[in-house]
Design a protein around this motif. Sequence first.
Motif, PDB file in Angstrom:
ATOM      1  N   ARG A 178       0.828  -1.209   0.000  1.00 29.44           N
ATOM      2  CA  ARG A 178       0.000   0.000   0.000  1.00 29.44           C
ATOM      3  C   ARG A 178       0.864   1.261   0.000  1.00 29.44           C
ATOM      4  O   ARG A 178       0.559   2.239  -0.693  1.00 29.44           O
ATOM      5  N   LEU A 179       1.968   1.250   0.757  1.00 24.85           N
ATOM      6  CA  LEU A 179       2.872   2.398   0.747  1.00 24.85           C
ATOM      7  C   LEU A 179       3.516   2.583  -0.625  1.00 24.85           C
ATOM      8  O   LEU A 179       3.697   3.712  -1.086  1.00 24.85           O
ATOM      9  N   ALA A 180       3.871   1.454  -1.266  1.00 25.99           N
ATOM     10  CA  ALA A 180       4.475   1.555  -2.590  1.00 25.99           C
ATOM     11  C   ALA A 180       3.481   2.105  -3.608  1.00 25.99           C
ATOM     12  O   ALA A 180       3.849   2.911  -4.476  1.00 25.99           O
ATOM     13  N   ALA A 181       2.230   1.678  -3.529  1.00 21.44           N
ATOM     14  CA  ALA A 181       1.223   2.201  -4.451  1.00 21.44           C
ATOM     15  C   ALA A 181       0.992   3.684  -4.222  1.00 21.44           C
ATOM     16  O   ALA A 181       0.777   4.453  -5.176  1.00 21.44           O
ATOM     17  N   ARG A 190       9.663  -7.562  -5.202  1.00 17.76           N
ATOM     18  CA  ARG A 190      10.084  -7.848  -3.829  1.00 17.76           C
ATOM     19  C   ARG A 190      11.291  -7.004  -3.440  1.00 17.76           C
ATOM     20  O   ARG A 190      11.388  -6.535  -2.309  1.00 17.76           O
ATOM     21  N   GLU A 191      12.212  -6.802  -4.415  1.00 19.12           N
ATOM     22  CA  GLU A 191      13.386  -5.984  -4.121  1.00 19.12           C
ATOM     23  C   GLU A 191      12.995  -4.520  -3.908  1.00 19.12           C
ATOM     24  O   GLU A 191      13.559  -3.834  -3.049  1.00 19.12           O
ATOM     25  N   ALA A 192      12.003  -4.028  -4.695  1.00 16.32           N
ATOM     26  CA  ALA A 192      11.561  -2.639  -4.531  1.00 16.32           C
ATOM     27  C   ALA A 192      10.908  -2.434  -3.169  1.00 16.32           C
ATOM     28  O   ALA A 192      11.097  -1.396  -2.522  1.00 16.32           O
ATOM     29  N   LEU A 193      10.143  -3.421  -2.726  1.00 12.89           N
ATOM     30  CA  LEU A 193       9.538  -3.319  -1.396  1.00 12.89           C
ATOM     31  C   LEU A 193      10.596  -3.325  -0.305  1.00 12.89           C
ATOM     32  O   LEU A 193      10.468  -2.620   0.705  1.00 12.89           O
ATOM     33  N   ALA A 194      11.645  -4.129  -0.494  1.00 19.21           N
ATOM     34  CA  ALA A 194      12.722  -4.163   0.501  1.00 19.21           C
ATOM     35  C   ALA A 194      13.441  -2.822   0.572  1.00 19.21           C
ATOM     36  O   ALA A 194      13.781  -2.334   1.658  1.00 19.21           O
ATOM     37  N   ARG A 195      13.695  -2.199  -0.585  1.00 17.02           N
ATOM     38  CA  ARG A 195      14.341  -0.885  -0.581  1.00 17.02           C
ATOM     39  C   ARG A 195      13.454   0.168   0.071  1.00 17.02           C
ATOM     40  O   ARG A 195      13.926   1.026   0.827  1.00 17.02           O
ATOM     41  N   ARG A 199      14.309   2.429   3.647  1.00 17.97           N
ATOM     42  CA  ARG A 199      14.352   3.898   3.681  1.00 17.97           C
ATOM     43  C   ARG A 199      13.423   4.492   4.735  1.00 17.97           C
ATOM     44  O   ARG A 199      13.585   5.651   5.107  1.00 17.97           O
ATOM     45  N   ARG A 200      12.451   3.710   5.185  1.00 19.20           N
ATOM     46  CA  ARG A 200      11.517   4.247   6.175  1.00 19.20           C
ATOM     47  C   ARG A 200      12.189   4.382   7.540  1.00 19.20           C
ATOM     48  O   ARG A 200      13.071   3.605   7.890  1.00 19.20           O
ATOM     49  N   LYS A 201      11.750   5.358   8.328  1.00 21.14           N
ATOM     50  CA  LYS A 201      12.239   5.541   9.679  1.00 21.14           C
ATOM     51  C   LYS A 201      11.291   4.869  10.660  1.00 21.14           C
ATOM     52  O   LYS A 201      10.067   4.922  10.506  1.00 21.14           O
TER      53      LYS A 201
END
Length: 456
Positions: A178-181, A190-195, A199-201
């Motif tokens: 949901r954050l990626a969308a 899966r790699e994009a979600l991991a990145r 980056r999130r705090k």
Amino acid sequence: MAMGKRTSEQVPMWISTIDLPVSPGHPFYARLNAILDEAGFDRFAEEQCRQFYAPMMGRPSLPPGRYFRLLLLGYFEGLDSERGIAWRAADSLAVRRFVGLGLDAAAPDHSTISRTRRLIAVETHRAVFTWVQERLVTAGLLTGRTVAIDATTLEANAAMRSIVRRDTGERYQEFLTRLAAASGLKTPTREALARLDRRRKKRTSNQDWKNPFDPDAKITKMKDGRTHLAHKAEHAVDLDSGALVAVTLQGADVGDTTSLVTTARVAAQQVEAAHVASSTPAAVAEIVADKGYHSNQTMIDLAMIPVRSYIAEPDRGRRHWTQTPAAQAPVYGNRRRIRGARGTRLMRRRGEYVERSFAHVYDTGGLRRTHLRGHQNILKRLLVHAGAFNLGLLMRRAFGRGTPRGWQGRRFGIGPLEIAFAIVVARVWTAAMRLWFTPGLMPGVMCTSSRVGFAW
């Protein structure tokens, strides 16, 4: 002799009892059973567990004495699960003799052990722990005057991938999608979600996330740097003997300054209960802890009760007491005590005794990662493990060895040092005889047998 071929043999249907294999038993478990039987452990356990057993109905149950012996076996053998305890009890003749199983009786299944644990209350397990402490008091191994407190983390039986949000109930993967969308990634890999997650705090917080299968497990960082769901176990150890005074289990997110009061209160209750049968009442008079337990409020709370504190103070620089004037005197008094000779000795002993209890109960005892869920279930096994640790101290005082593995290297006869010393003495004696007497009058010859001596 010619080599023969292996032929299949028919297993006999009936075997006589006298033909069954008989084990002499492990010397450690044999002597531990002697201590338990002499003190009437089985009668005590049956009285404590009488309310949890039906008098006439139901299937044959696991006797209380056998149930607690099986949990003691988990500590001494380093078995982390009840399934492993059941397998060990079915496999070893020495263990069967320790728990009181005949050769013709089936070992209890792991489900029977688990059901018995769920039915027996936590207070009954605590009563067994107190019973062991009473034996220590009788042997002079528990005073409870000076107590050290420290905590460690236990990995929970829950996975981080199973956590859900407390407000929406969505899983962690769904939350990241949901954050990626929302950031513009329609079909993230899966790699994009991991990145995105890196980056999130403050990615995970116990206020926002929970495990639906074990709500008591809290997200925390382990000592090796990994993030896991874990529990916090806190020990109170007697610094005069190394015996465990109290064990508490709390959430891994509970701070040390908060849990100190709870553990100190339980330790005081345990010391008082263990000395009830003795004619010399005792109470906790000194508390020793590391710098993680130091705070102004902790010093104020300990100053209100008749307990001297020896808590290491972190370097906070120059202190100003305009906001908390009530903490000035307790903080300065604690600082003066920890800088003295006695405070230095207690700090050194704290690091030795408390860490030793952690190593025995969790590392070699097999509870560093729990296979149970819920603080009530885990605390039941922790209390019995703590009692087994204290029984090891009692065994070490009585027989010189506190664990079954310690008896493996013990020799019951002439040791190698005695043999070497006897050989040296024999050679010196032979040389002396050759100098003092003529060879014809006294022909001394070394014996070539395993026993050291002379053949005259």
